[in-house]
Design a protein around this motif. Structure first.
Motif, PDB file in Angstrom:
ATOM      1  N   ALA A 234       0.824  -1.164  -0.193  1.00  0.00           N
ATOM      2  CA  ALA A 234      -0.082   0.084   0.059  1.00  0.00           C
ATOM      3  C   ALA A 234       0.808   1.226  -0.120  1.00  0.00           C
ATOM      4  O   ALA A 234       1.749   1.254   0.868  1.00  0.00           O
ATOM      5  CB  ALA A 234      -0.664  -0.076   1.246  1.00  0.00           C
ATOM      6  N   PHE A 235       0.354   2.279  -0.771  1.00  0.00           N
ATOM      7  CA  PHE A 235       1.198   3.570  -1.064  1.00  0.00           C
ATOM      8  C   PHE A 235       0.078   4.505  -0.220  1.00  0.00           C
ATOM      9  O   PHE A 235      -0.974   4.865  -0.874  1.00  0.00           O
ATOM     10  CB  PHE A 235       1.449   3.732  -2.439  1.00  0.00           C
ATOM     11  N   VAL A 236       0.668   5.283   0.863  1.00  0.00           N
ATOM     12  CA  VAL A 236      -0.340   5.983   1.644  1.00  0.00           C
ATOM     13  C   VAL A 236       0.075   7.412   1.942  1.00  0.00           C
ATOM     14  O   VAL A 236       1.116   7.568   2.241  1.00  0.00           O
ATOM     15  CB  VAL A 236      -0.807   5.187   3.004  1.00  0.00           C
ATOM     16  N   GLY A 237      -0.819   8.449   1.716  1.00  0.00           N
ATOM     17  CA  GLY A 237      -0.462   9.422   1.974  1.00  0.00           C
ATOM     18  C   GLY A 237      -1.738  10.529   2.465  1.00  0.00           C
ATOM     19  O   GLY A 237      -2.656  10.026   2.481  1.00  0.00           O
ATOM     20  N   VAL A 248       4.926   8.258  -7.087  1.00  0.00           N
ATOM     21  CA  VAL A 248       5.436   7.312  -6.771  1.00  0.00           C
ATOM     22  C   VAL A 248       4.768   5.778  -6.985  1.00  0.00           C
ATOM     23  O   VAL A 248       5.399   5.136  -7.599  1.00  0.00           O
ATOM     24  CB  VAL A 248       5.720   7.081  -5.114  1.00  0.00           C
ATOM     25  N   ILE A 249       3.430   5.567  -6.804  1.00  0.00           N
ATOM     26  CA  ILE A 249       2.884   4.510  -7.350  1.00  0.00           C
ATOM     27  C   ILE A 249       2.852   4.286  -8.953  1.00  0.00           C
ATOM     28  O   ILE A 249       3.042   3.082  -9.532  1.00  0.00           O
ATOM     29  CB  ILE A 249       1.264   4.458  -6.743  1.00  0.00           C
ATOM     30  N   GLU A 250       2.795   5.420  -9.704  1.00  0.00           N
ATOM     31  CA  GLU A 250       2.950   5.192 -11.128  1.00  0.00           C
ATOM     32  C   GLU A 250       4.344   4.605 -11.621  1.00  0.00           C
ATOM     33  O   GLU A 250       4.308   4.048 -12.260  1.00  0.00           O
ATOM     34  CB  GLU A 250       2.498   6.675 -11.770  1.00  0.00           C
ATOM     35  N   LEU A 263      -3.721   5.404  -1.662  1.00  0.00           N
ATOM     36  CA  LEU A 263      -4.702   6.089  -0.870  1.00  0.00           C
ATOM     37  C   LEU A 263      -4.140   7.324  -0.640  1.00  0.00           C
ATOM     38  O   LEU A 263      -2.794   7.520  -0.067  1.00  0.00           O
ATOM     39  CB  LEU A 263      -5.276   5.314   0.408  1.00  0.00           C
ATOM     40  N   ALA A 264      -5.030   8.394  -1.074  1.00  0.00           N
ATOM     41  CA  ALA A 264      -4.501   9.766  -0.209  1.00  0.00           C
ATOM     42  C   ALA A 264      -5.903  10.357   0.547  1.00  0.00           C
ATOM     43  O   ALA A 264      -6.893  10.297  -0.037  1.00  0.00           O
ATOM     44  CB  ALA A 264      -4.375  10.760  -1.453  1.00  0.00           C
ATOM     45  N   ALA A 265      -5.811  10.218   1.812  1.00  0.00           N
ATOM     46  CA  ALA A 265      -6.906  10.678   2.705  1.00  0.00           C
ATOM     47  C   ALA A 265      -6.572  11.896   3.464  1.00  0.00           C
ATOM     48  O   ALA A 265      -5.337  12.131   3.975  1.00  0.00           O
ATOM     49  CB  ALA A 265      -7.384   9.305   3.270  1.00  0.00           C
ATOM     50  N   PRO A 266      -7.769  12.416   4.111  1.00  0.00           N
ATOM     51  CA  PRO A 266      -7.438  13.399   5.268  1.00  0.00           C
ATOM     52  C   PRO A 266      -7.007  12.695   6.448  1.00  0.00           C
ATOM     53  O   PRO A 266      -7.149  11.481   6.906  1.00  0.00           O
ATOM     54  CB  PRO A 266      -8.856  13.766   5.603  1.00  0.00           C
ATOM     55  N   GLU A 267      -6.030  13.552   7.183  1.00  0.00           N
ATOM     56  CA  GLU A 267      -5.427  12.943   8.230  1.00  0.00           C
ATOM     57  C   GLU A 267      -6.111  12.373   9.656  1.00  0.00           C
ATOM     58  O   GLU A 267      -5.851  11.871  10.581  1.00  0.00           O
ATOM     59  CB  GLU A 267      -4.297  13.821   8.797  1.00  0.00           C
ATOM     60  N   LEU A 268      -7.636  12.883   9.250  1.00  0.00           N
ATOM     61  CA  LEU A 268      -8.546  12.373  10.305  1.00  0.00           C
ATOM     62  C   LEU A 268      -8.412  10.920  10.241  1.00  0.00           C
ATOM     63  O   LEU A 268      -9.085  10.159  11.479  1.00  0.00           O
ATOM     64  CB  LEU A 268      -9.962  12.773   9.955  1.00  0.00           C
ATOM     65  N   LEU A 269      -8.144  10.205   9.409  1.00  0.00           N
ATOM     66  CA  LEU A 269      -8.086   8.745   9.361  1.00  0.00           C
ATOM     67  C   LEU A 269      -6.699   8.521  10.037  1.00  0.00           C
ATOM     68  O   LEU A 269      -5.751   8.446   9.239  1.00  0.00           O
ATOM     69  CB  LEU A 269      -8.239   8.322   7.896  1.00  0.00           C
ATOM     70  N   GLU A 270      -6.838   8.095  11.294  1.00  0.00           N
ATOM     71  CA  GLU A 270      -5.685   7.928  12.154  1.00  0.00           C
ATOM     72  C   GLU A 270      -4.766   7.006  11.647  1.00  0.00           C
ATOM     73  O   GLU A 270      -3.523   7.242  11.671  1.00  0.00           O
ATOM     74  CB  GLU A 270      -5.865   7.613  13.663  1.00  0.00           C
ATOM     75  N   ALA A 287       5.119  13.732   2.178  1.00  0.00           N
ATOM     76  CA  ALA A 287       5.503  12.217   2.381  1.00  0.00           C
ATOM     77  C   ALA A 287       4.435  11.321   2.335  1.00  0.00           C
ATOM     78  O   ALA A 287       3.327  11.564   2.443  1.00  0.00           O
ATOM     79  CB  ALA A 287       6.250  12.531   3.977  1.00  0.00           C
ATOM     80  N   ILE A 288       4.905  10.073   2.018  1.00  0.00           N
ATOM     81  CA  ILE A 288       3.940   8.960   2.021  1.00  0.00           C
ATOM     82  C   ILE A 288       4.693   7.704   2.704  1.00  0.00           C
ATOM     83  O   ILE A 288       5.702   7.711   3.147  1.00  0.00           O
ATOM     84  CB  ILE A 288       3.771   8.607   0.551  1.00  0.00           C
ATOM     85  N   MET A 289       3.641   6.768   3.054  1.00  0.00           N
ATOM     86  CA  MET A 289       4.252   5.710   3.637  1.00  0.00           C
ATOM     87  C   MET A 289       4.039   4.278   2.770  1.00  0.00           C
ATOM     88  O   MET A 289       2.859   4.401   2.049  1.00  0.00           O
ATOM     89  CB  MET A 289       3.359   5.100   4.950  1.00  0.00           C
TER      90      MET A 289
END
Length: 333
Positions: A234-237, A248-250, A263-270, A287-289
């Motif tokens: 998973a590529f998450v930011g 990066v995922i491309e 996934l790129a999501a609001p930081e409310l998603l802990e 930055a991404i994980m």
């Protein structure tokens, strides 16, 4: 009247469809195609990569063991191993001390200096500490293993942008988000120094994969949009890093023989905040994980059974090889 009400209902439905469609494109839609099907057999160099990854994880998690504040010698031994491996690959590692109560631990950094865009930096990092009670094979000897092998694969690259590879101290509790967090120290110092970091990639748990159905879980609602089989990386930011996630995922999908989701999501998603990339968000850097999704997949998360035989080193090798090519591509842009 009935026809008027019908028009209103249709209009509301259309608005919801447009809004949901826009949300899907912003948060979930990623460029390129995730790899599908059975991958080809590993080539000889990939088999060697697989074996090196396994050896790094074995040394860190089995030979050294728990690596945290309450086992300081183990943690110091892990730092020595990382530093020596970088040095054996041909780098000159630099240590950055991180004050941790009455003890000092270190971030360990190596640099590939860029050419025409050398003032722009890509940072790739992974933490080498564990929680108490776990040998930390997946969390996070796997991330460190990938970092060490990326350093080897990229050693002879001729990047336009500068590449910085960093092993971070003190990501785990009780230091996450505190002054003693290694990546937060690093991000604050680079911001104070005026470093132009155009992207940071955090390597966080990259070793656990399975082709079993219903092996993958998610925070609420996300399971409707992603696979139920835990065989992908998973590529998450956050929203501010959305373009970096996509870039990066491309680049990764151009080379990968392992499935990938983004996934790129609001930081409310802990759940999207739980690694060293968060420290760079705090200083305003994109930055991404990259992750195998941790406790949403790995049943041994943060426990004594997070051991090196539980990991899938063939998938790790495929991931590492593709990521090295993706990073090289991004460093040449």
């Amino acid at each position: 009247m009935s026809s008027g009400k019908g028009f209103v209902v249709v209009a509301v439905i259309l608005v919801l469809v447009v809004l949901l469609g826009g949300t899907y494109r912003v948060l979930f839609h990623m460029p390129g195609q995730s790899y599908r099907g059975m991958p080809p057999p590993l080539a000889s160099e990939e088999k060697a990569l697989r074996d090196r990854l396994q050896e790094h994880v074995r040394v860190l998690s089995h030979q050294i063991g728990e690596r945290h504040y309450w086992e300081p010698n183990h943690k110091l031994n892990a730092a020595v191993y990382i530093e020596q491996t970088f040095r054996n690959t041909g780098y000159e590692p630099v240590r950055h001390a991180v004050q941790t109560h009455e003890r000092l631990f270190d971030n360990i950094e190596v640099t590939l200096r860029g050419d025409r865009l050398q003032d722009e930096s890509l940072v790739i990092g992974a933490h080498y500490d564990t929680v108490r009670g776990s040998p930390g094979a997946d969390d996070n000897a796997s991330g460190i293993a990938v970092l060490l092998e990326l350093a080897r694969l990229l050693h002879d690259a001729k990047p336009d942008r500068t590449l910085r590879l960093v092993a971070f101290a003190n990501e785990e509790a009780p230091f996450f988000g505190t002054q003693a967090m290694g990546s937060l120290n690093y991000a604050r110092q680079t911001r104070a120094d005026g470093e132009n970091i155009v992207g940071m990639i955090s390597l966080e748990m990259l070793g656990y994969y399975t082709r079993e159905r219903d092996s993958q879980h998610y925070p609420p609602l996300l399971g409707y949009l992603y696979p139920d089989t835990g065989n992908f990386v998973a590529f998450v930011g956050n929203m501010a890093s959305r373009q970096l996630v996509r870039d990066v995922i491309e680049a990764f999908r151009e080379h990968a023989t392992v499935p990938s989701e983004g996934l790129a999501a609001p930081e409310l998603l802990e759940a999207i905040r739980r690694s060293d990339h968060w420290a760079f968000w705090e200083r305003g850097y994109p930055a991404i994980m990259l992750t195998d999704t941790a406790n949403f997949r790995n049943p041994y998360y943060h426990g004594p059974s997070d051991t090196y035989p539980t990991l899938d080193y063939e998938s790790m090798a495929r991931l590492t090889a593709a990521l090295a090519q993706a990073v090289a591509d991004m460093a040449r842009q």
